[in-house]
Design an enzyme around this catalytic site. Structure first.
Site, short mmCIF file in Angstrom:
data_model
loop_
_atom_site.label_atom_id
_atom_site.label_comp_id
_atom_site.label_asym_id
_atom_site.label_seq_id
_atom_site.Cartn_x
_atom_site.Cartn_y
_atom_site.Cartn_z
N ASN A 11 0.82 -1.23 0.00
CA ASN A 11 0.00 0.00 0.00
C ASN A 11 0.85 1.26 0.00
O ASN A 11 0.35 2.35 0.27
CB ASN A 11 -0.89 0.04 1.25
CG ASN A 11 -1.91 -1.06 1.30
OD1 ASN A 11 -2.10 -1.68 2.34
ND2 ASN A 11 -2.56 -1.34 0.19
N ASN A 21 -1.80 -8.17 -2.09
CA ASN A 21 -2.68 -8.22 -3.24
C ASN A 21 -2.50 -7.03 -4.19
O ASN A 21 -2.94 -7.08 -5.33
CB ASN A 21 -4.15 -8.31 -2.79
CG ASN A 21 -4.49 -7.32 -1.71
OD1 ASN A 21 -3.74 -7.12 -0.76
ND2 ASN A 21 -5.63 -6.67 -1.84
N HIS A 22 -1.86 -5.94 -3.72
CA HIS A 22 -1.67 -4.77 -4.60
C HIS A 22 -0.24 -4.60 -5.11
O HIS A 22 0.06 -3.62 -5.78
CB HIS A 22 -2.06 -3.48 -3.86
CG HIS A 22 -3.50 -3.43 -3.49
ND1 HIS A 22 -4.51 -3.74 -4.37
CD2 HIS A 22 -4.12 -3.09 -2.33
CE1 HIS A 22 -5.69 -3.60 -3.76
NE2 HIS A 22 -5.46 -3.21 -2.52
N HIS A 48 -5.13 -4.12 8.38
CA HIS A 48 -4.78 -2.77 8.85
C HIS A 48 -5.17 -2.54 10.31
O HIS A 48 -5.11 -1.42 10.80
CB HIS A 48 -5.41 -1.68 7.98
CG HIS A 48 -4.88 -1.67 6.58
ND1 HIS A 48 -4.92 -0.56 5.78
CD2 HIS A 48 -4.27 -2.62 5.85
CE1 HIS A 48 -4.39 -0.84 4.60
NE2 HIS A 48 -3.98 -2.09 4.63
FE LIG Z 1 -3.63 -5.93 1.27
#
Ligand SMILES: [Fe+2]
Length: 272
Positions: free
Chosen positions: A40, A67-68, A187
């Site tokens: 992120n 995932n990013h 998070h």
């Molecule tokens: Fe993530």
């Protein structure tokens, strides 16, 4: 080996937060190994090399994926493809000879207290990524390295996943085989750090470093329209400053492969 690991470092807020608190934490814990999850890092959805280099300058040696990680492949590719790249990606993508996945799923780091193996895993539930089975993938890697006679002072796993059950089961699966396994991606820091079986340190999620008063780092306004209408095209905004920041990290000490101490860290930036 003393280890300092950060969970997801989010949005734009991280730059001031990490620059301010990472050196303090370094002085306090004197880590031999510093790890951060960077999926992120840039605009919430990818890491660019220049931002990764900023973290390297602060002492981070390994960047784990999620995932990013591949959201903007063009800029990242030369950095992640380097054989000595600090940035790894999830180990459990499918392997196909015609379409090799960029980067690597693990990194071996030489520290002042011996060699560390750091592995990045991606969960399958509610993530939207069509990944290979993380249990089988890490089993395969650990067995191969063991067969090759590789020895490590510490083995560390970042399991980037949505559900608590996935990491609970993975922790049990790896009990006594890895020194430390922690979750990232939600998070939110969990209150369950512990050492299981007298060997493996674990926490369900380290939590994120970013804006405290936010929708996991982004503005409430950027997600509220979707929550109220079901329409997803409004888009999220990573504002530079949403008020006080929060720093979440994990400290662990490993002796001869065994986790002997674990402590979660959560600092809320004082309002000036
Ligand atoms: Fe993530």
């Amino acid at each position: 080996m003393k280890i300092l690991a950060f969970g997801d470092i989010f949005g734009q807020k991280w730059r001031t937060l990490v620059a301010r608190y990472a050196p303090e934490l370094r002085r306090q814990y004197a880590p031999d190994l510093m790890i951060a999850n960077t999926e992120n890092l840039t605009q919430g959805k990818w890491p660019v090399p220049s931002h990764l280099e900023e973290l390297e300058a602060l002492g981070f040696q390994v960047f784990t994926g999620g995932n990013h990680t591949f959201a903007h492949m063009t800029e990242l590719r030369p950095y992640i493809d380097r054989s000595d790249s600090p940035q790894i990606r999830a180990l459990n993508y499918f392997e196909h000879p015609n379409y090799p996945v960029p980067g690597r799923g693990y990194r071996i780091v030489q520290t002042g207290k011996g060699r560390a193996l750091v592995i990045s895993l991606l969960g399958a539930t509610f993530m939207g990524d069509d990944v290979d089975n993380a249990f089988i993938a890490i089993d395969r890697l650990l067995s191969r390295l063991e067969l090759e006679g590789e020895k490590f002072e510490a083995i560390v796993v970042d399991y980037h996943r949505e559900t608590t059950s996935e990491i609970a089961l993975m922790t049990e699966y790896l009990r006594g085989r890895v020194s430390l396994i922690y979750g990232t991606h939600t998070h939110v820091q969990t209150n369950d750090e512990r050492i299981i079986g007298g060997y493996t340190g674990t926490i369900t999620d380290i939590g994120a470093t970013g804006s405290l008063d936010s929708a996991i780092g982004a503005t409430y306004g950027s997600f509220m329209p979707s929550a109220l209408t079901g329409v997803r095209f409004f888009g999220s905004k990573m504002e530079p400053d949403l008020g006080p920041g929060v720093v979440c990290a994990l400290y662990a000490e490993v002796v001869n492969g065994v986790c002997v101490a674990i402590e979660k860290i959560r600092i809320i930036e004082p309002v000036e």
